[in-house]
Design a protein around this motif. Structure first.
Motif, mmCIF file in Angstrom:
data_model
loop_
_atom_site.group_PDB
_atom_site.id
_atom_site.type_symbol
_atom_site.label_atom_id
_atom_site.label_comp_id
_atom_site.label_asym_id
_atom_site.label_seq_id
_atom_site.Cartn_x
_atom_site.Cartn_y
_atom_site.Cartn_z
ATOM 1 N N ARG A 51 -3.338 -6.826 0.122
ATOM 2 C CA ARG A 51 -4.498 -7.034 1.004
ATOM 3 C C ARG A 51 -4.376 -6.225 2.291
ATOM 4 N NH1 ARG A 51 -5.999 -13.381 -0.387
ATOM 5 N NH2 ARG A 51 -5.960 -13.011 -2.646
ATOM 6 N N ILE A 52 -3.153 -6.109 2.802
ATOM 7 C CA ILE A 52 -2.995 -5.255 3.996
ATOM 8 C C ILE A 52 -3.358 -3.818 3.621
ATOM 9 C CG2 ILE A 52 -1.454 -4.417 5.811
ATOM 10 C CD1 ILE A 52 0.342 -6.802 5.400
ATOM 11 N N ALA A 53 -2.895 -3.387 2.438
ATOM 12 C CA ALA A 53 -3.194 -2.004 2.011
ATOM 13 C C ALA A 53 -4.707 -1.793 1.947
ATOM 14 C CB ALA A 53 -2.543 -1.719 0.662
ATOM 15 N N ALA A 54 -5.419 -2.751 1.354
ATOM 16 C CA ALA A 54 -6.880 -2.590 1.221
ATOM 17 C C ALA A 54 -7.557 -2.501 2.587
ATOM 18 C CB ALA A 54 -7.455 -3.756 0.413
ATOM 19 N N GLN A 55 -6.956 -3.175 3.577
ATOM 20 C CA GLN A 55 -7.564 -3.180 4.907
ATOM 21 C C GLN A 55 -7.145 -2.018 5.783
ATOM 22 O OE1 GLN A 55 -6.270 -7.301 5.396
ATOM 23 N NE2 GLN A 55 -8.253 -7.732 6.322
ATOM 24 N N ARG A 56 -5.907 -1.536 5.557
ATOM 25 C CA ARG A 56 -5.369 -0.630 6.574
ATOM 26 C C ARG A 56 -5.148 0.826 6.147
ATOM 27 N NH1 ARG A 56 -0.599 -2.762 10.154
ATOM 28 N NH2 ARG A 56 -1.239 -0.845 11.216
ATOM 29 N N VAL A 57 -5.075 1.105 4.847
ATOM 30 C CA VAL A 57 -4.786 2.510 4.492
ATOM 31 C C VAL A 57 -5.974 3.129 3.751
ATOM 32 C CG1 VAL A 57 -2.281 2.164 4.393
ATOM 33 C CG2 VAL A 57 -3.625 1.948 2.303
ATOM 34 N N PRO A 58 -6.153 4.437 3.898
ATOM 35 C CA PRO A 58 -7.289 5.059 3.211
ATOM 36 C C PRO A 58 -7.137 5.062 1.696
ATOM 37 C CG PRO A 58 -6.236 6.614 4.763
ATOM 38 C CD PRO A 58 -5.422 5.360 4.779
ATOM 39 N N GLU A 59 -5.872 5.159 1.223
ATOM 40 C CA GLU A 59 -5.668 5.208 -0.230
ATOM 41 C C GLU A 59 -4.448 4.399 -0.641
ATOM 42 O OE1 GLU A 59 -5.302 9.277 -1.484
ATOM 43 O OE2 GLU A 59 -7.472 9.611 -1.415
ATOM 44 N N ALA A 60 -4.581 3.674 -1.748
ATOM 45 C CA ALA A 60 -3.430 2.956 -2.319
ATOM 46 C C ALA A 60 -3.672 2.757 -3.811
ATOM 47 C CB ALA A 60 -3.245 1.605 -1.628
ATOM 48 N N ILE A 61 -2.589 2.489 -4.522
ATOM 49 C CA ILE A 61 -2.689 2.181 -5.961
ATOM 50 C C ILE A 61 -1.932 0.877 -6.183
ATOM 51 C CG2 ILE A 61 -2.180 3.003 -8.302
ATOM 52 C CD1 ILE A 61 -2.171 5.860 -7.207
ATOM 53 N N VAL A 62 -2.512 -0.011 -6.980
ATOM 54 C CA VAL A 62 -1.868 -1.312 -7.225
ATOM 55 C C VAL A 62 -1.772 -1.549 -8.736
ATOM 56 C CG1 VAL A 62 -1.970 -3.801 -6.822
ATOM 57 C CG2 VAL A 62 -2.920 -2.235 -5.108
ATOM 58 N N VAL A 63 -0.596 -1.948 -9.178
ATOM 59 C CA VAL A 63 -0.423 -2.336 -10.580
ATOM 60 C C VAL A 63 -0.094 -3.822 -10.623
ATOM 61 C CG1 VAL A 63 0.980 -2.042 -12.654
ATOM 62 C CG2 VAL A 63 0.409 -0.055 -11.266
ATOM 63 N N THR A 64 -0.907 -4.584 -11.327
ATOM 64 C CA THR A 64 -0.683 -6.027 -11.429
ATOM 65 C C THR A 64 -0.344 -6.366 -12.878
ATOM 66 O OG1 THR A 64 -2.573 -6.156 -9.937
ATOM 67 C CG2 THR A 64 -1.644 -8.233 -10.688
ATOM 68 N N SER A 65 0.775 -7.048 -13.065
ATOM 69 C CA SER A 65 1.183 -7.436 -14.415
ATOM 70 C C SER A 65 0.870 -8.910 -14.658
ATOM 71 C CB SER A 65 2.688 -7.204 -14.574
ATOM 72 O OG SER A 65 3.158 -7.859 -15.733
ATOM 73 N N CYS A 66 0.445 -9.241 -15.863
ATOM 74 C CA CYS A 66 0.204 -10.646 -16.234
ATOM 75 C C CYS A 66 1.322 -11.154 -17.155
ATOM 76 C CB CYS A 66 -1.136 -10.789 -16.944
ATOM 77 S SG CYS A 66 -2.521 -10.222 -15.961
ATOM 78 N N SER A 67 2.388 -10.350 -17.305
ATOM 79 C CA SER A 67 3.456 -10.735 -18.238
ATOM 80 C C SER A 67 4.137 -12.026 -17.819
ATOM 81 C CB SER A 67 4.509 -9.631 -18.314
ATOM 82 O OG SER A 67 3.954 -8.469 -18.851
ATOM 83 N N LYS A 68 4.525 -12.119 -16.541
ATOM 84 C CA LYS A 68 5.373 -13.243 -16.114
ATOM 85 C C LYS A 68 4.530 -14.428 -15.668
ATOM 86 C CE LYS A 68 8.054 -9.741 -16.348
ATOM 87 N NZ LYS A 68 9.344 -9.281 -16.679
ATOM 88 N N ASN A 69 3.570 -14.197 -14.758
ATOM 89 C CA ASN A 69 2.871 -15.365 -14.206
ATOM 90 C C ASN A 69 1.878 -15.976 -15.205
ATOM 91 O OD1 ASN A 69 1.099 -13.262 -13.905
ATOM 92 N ND2 ASN A 69 0.923 -13.400 -11.683
ATOM 93 N N PHE A 70 1.407 -15.222 -16.168
ATOM 94 C CA PHE A 70 0.589 -15.813 -17.238
ATOM 95 C C PHE A 70 1.433 -16.037 -18.497
ATOM 96 C CE2 PHE A 70 -2.787 -14.158 -14.538
ATOM 97 C CZ PHE A 70 -3.807 -15.090 -14.676
ATOM 98 N N GLY A 71 2.688 -15.633 -18.453
ATOM 99 C CA GLY A 71 3.573 -15.781 -19.626
ATOM 100 C C GLY A 71 3.070 -14.997 -20.831
ATOM 101 N N LEU A 72 2.417 -13.853 -20.576
ATOM 102 C CA LEU A 72 1.775 -13.096 -21.671
ATOM 103 C C LEU A 72 2.594 -11.882 -22.102
ATOM 104 C CD1 LEU A 72 -1.964 -13.253 -20.521
ATOM 105 C CD2 LEU A 72 -1.030 -14.158 -22.655
ATOM 106 N N TYR A 73 3.899 -11.990 -21.911
ATOM 107 C CA TYR A 73 4.815 -10.865 -22.129
ATOM 108 C C TYR A 73 4.399 -9.932 -23.284
ATOM 109 C CZ TYR A 73 7.574 -14.260 -19.496
ATOM 110 O OH TYR A 73 7.993 -15.169 -18.562
ATOM 111 N N ARG A 74 4.343 -10.489 -24.482
ATOM 112 C CA ARG A 74 4.134 -9.629 -25.662
ATOM 113 C C ARG A 74 2.684 -9.135 -25.776
ATOM 114 N NH1 ARG A 74 4.847 -13.708 -30.746
ATOM 115 N NH2 ARG A 74 6.891 -13.894 -29.795
ATOM 116 N N GLU A 75 1.787 -9.716 -25.031
ATOM 117 C CA GLU A 75 0.384 -9.288 -25.128
ATOM 118 C C GLU A 75 0.097 -8.033 -24.321
ATOM 119 O OE1 GLU A 75 -1.138 -10.470 -27.389
ATOM 120 O OE2 GLU A 75 -0.505 -12.537 -27.696
ATOM 121 N N ARG A 76 1.056 -7.603 -23.495
ATOM 122 C CA ARG A 76 0.943 -6.361 -22.712
ATOM 123 C C ARG A 76 -0.377 -6.332 -21.936
ATOM 124 N NH1 ARG A 76 4.749 -6.252 -21.518
ATOM 125 N NH2 ARG A 76 4.697 -4.143 -20.721
ATOM 126 N N THR A 77 -0.413 -7.112 -20.873
ATOM 127 C CA THR A 77 -1.652 -7.297 -20.118
ATOM 128 C C THR A 77 -1.433 -6.968 -18.644
ATOM 129 O OG1 THR A 77 -2.152 -9.090 -21.646
ATOM 130 C CG2 THR A 77 -3.480 -8.980 -19.635
#
Ligand code: LMR
Length: 395
Positions: free
Chosen positions: A229-255
């Protein structure tokens, strides 16, 4: 042709997991690959995931392709989750995302987009960082650089050294950041330190590439999204990768999701989709469909958040118990840092000989770097594990 090829050494993380699976000793302890486990060493499907999956499948009447960027419900839900409603609305024309096959898929496509914009670009990584960052990013054409991060004696972030290193990164340099639950150390920045780091990032016009694989495993989901959220507010450019493997427990679904932030985000998204098209065409649907179903439903979302926080709290309890037992059983190393590290991982800071002895003599499996997955430590195995680690340290 294929006879020209040689068998490669096993993956440093998944290979140890494989050795553990092949181990016959019933007392074995698996602390290598980052998967959450219950007291019975099981990695269950989350209840919210089960419900969303059966709801989704009961309504699914076609397996036709989804849009090239990914399932719209997944993208909408995930963007709202990581940016928050208000920030997302304020930046709707600066954020463009793609559904990707897990965190690895996101990192890889993100790196290919970077390489398309700036061939052979330097990328700065924390020392240490997740072992797979190197092959993933390097094979996309990027050039690996490093920044100081960790005080291995104290088991905490060496923030002064980190700030200093960021001051040295040339303007427009790309820095890979772990949003929370740093892999492999579990040592994270405080909220205040994130703000200070972003002062330097803004001043030096750096481009953050944020790897967010453990949202909700350190603080609240909102707290863990702070750097995004700081990046979205403060820098002109950023890239974010969000994984659902651990917090959704979807490891094998590659999400997972890859998000570009910036005035030219839509162009970056189109390059990302084209890079995906050149290799796996588009992301698989199943995992994203489940996540989209959960996040579009308030009751399922509440149930899922409770499950995430249950996993987080249990890992923190295991951390506290592990640190206390280790400090009671030996005095060579102060293991208090394990209790304050966050997420799945900590580096024990013991040497390779100790790690190998633990594996061969006591059937305790961890990475050669002495990274442990705290979530692999059932209470029933705690005494045995801490006894053995204390034993190898003292004999
Ligand atoms: C880990 O670091 O153990 C996990 O992120 C699993 C993986 O793919 O390496």
């Amino acid at each position: 042709m294929l006879d020209k090829l040689e068998i490669l050494p096993p993956d440093p993380i998944l290979g140890i997991g494989q050795l553990f699976n092949e181990e016959k000793d019933p007392n074995k302890v698996g602390l290598s690959v980052g998967v959450y486990q219950t007291e019975t060493s099981h990695t269950p499907v989350l209840a919210a995931v089960k419900k969303a999956e059966s709801d989704m499948l009961s309504k699914q009447d076609s397996k036709v392709y989804i849009p090239q960027a990914g399932d719209p419900a997944f993208l909408a839900g995930m963007n709202k989750l990581i940016f928050g409603e208000e920030l997302l609305a304020a930046n709707s024309d600066r954020i463009a995302s793609i559904m990707v096959p897990g965190g690895c898929g996101g990192l890889r496509v993100g790196a290919e987009v970077i390489n398309a914009a700036r061939p052979g670009a330097d990328i700065w990584l924390s020392t240490p960082t997740w072992g797979n960052h190197f092959p993933l990013l390097q094979s996309a054409g990027l050039t690996m650089q490093s920044y100081a991060y960790y005080d291995s004696l104290k088991g905490v972030v060496d923030f002064e050294a980190m700030l200093d290193a960021f001051q040295q990164i040339p303007e427009q340099g790309i820095a890979l950041l772990h949003a929370c639950c740093h892999n492999p150390t579990g040592a994270d920045l405080t909220a205040d330190q994130w703000h200070q780091l972003f002062d330097v990032i803004v001043e030096r016009k750096l481009i953050p590439f944020i790897d967010a694989a453990y949202l909700g495993f350190s603080g609240s989901l909102e707290d863990d999204c702070l750097p995004i959220r700081i990046a979205a507010q403060r820098v002109p450019e950023a890239i974010v990768v969000t994984s659902c493997s651990k917090n959704f427990g979807l490891y094998r679904e590659r999400t997972g999701m890859l998000s570009f932030i910036g005035d030219n985000a839509v162009a970056a998204q189109s390059v990302g989709m084209s890079k995906a098209r050149q290799s796996y065409s588009m992301s698989p649907f199943h995992g994203g469909g489940i996540v989209g179903t959960i996040l579009a439903n308030e009751t399922l979302t509440t149930e899922w958040v409770d499950e995430v926080y249950f996993m987080r709290d249990r890992m923190n309890e295991l951390r506290a118990e592990f640190a206390q037992q280790m400090n009671n059983k030996q005095s060579i190393r102060d293991f208090s840092f394990i209790a304050s590290n966050r997420g799945m991982f900590s580096n024990l800071g013991i040497n390779k000989e100790h790690v190998i002895r633990l594996r061969e003599e006591f059937k305790i499996y961890m990475l050669e770097s002495s990274r442990i997955n705290i979530a692999g430590l059932a209470r029933s195995k705690m005494d045995y594990t801490t006894d053995c680690i204390a034993r190898v340290l003292t004999t």
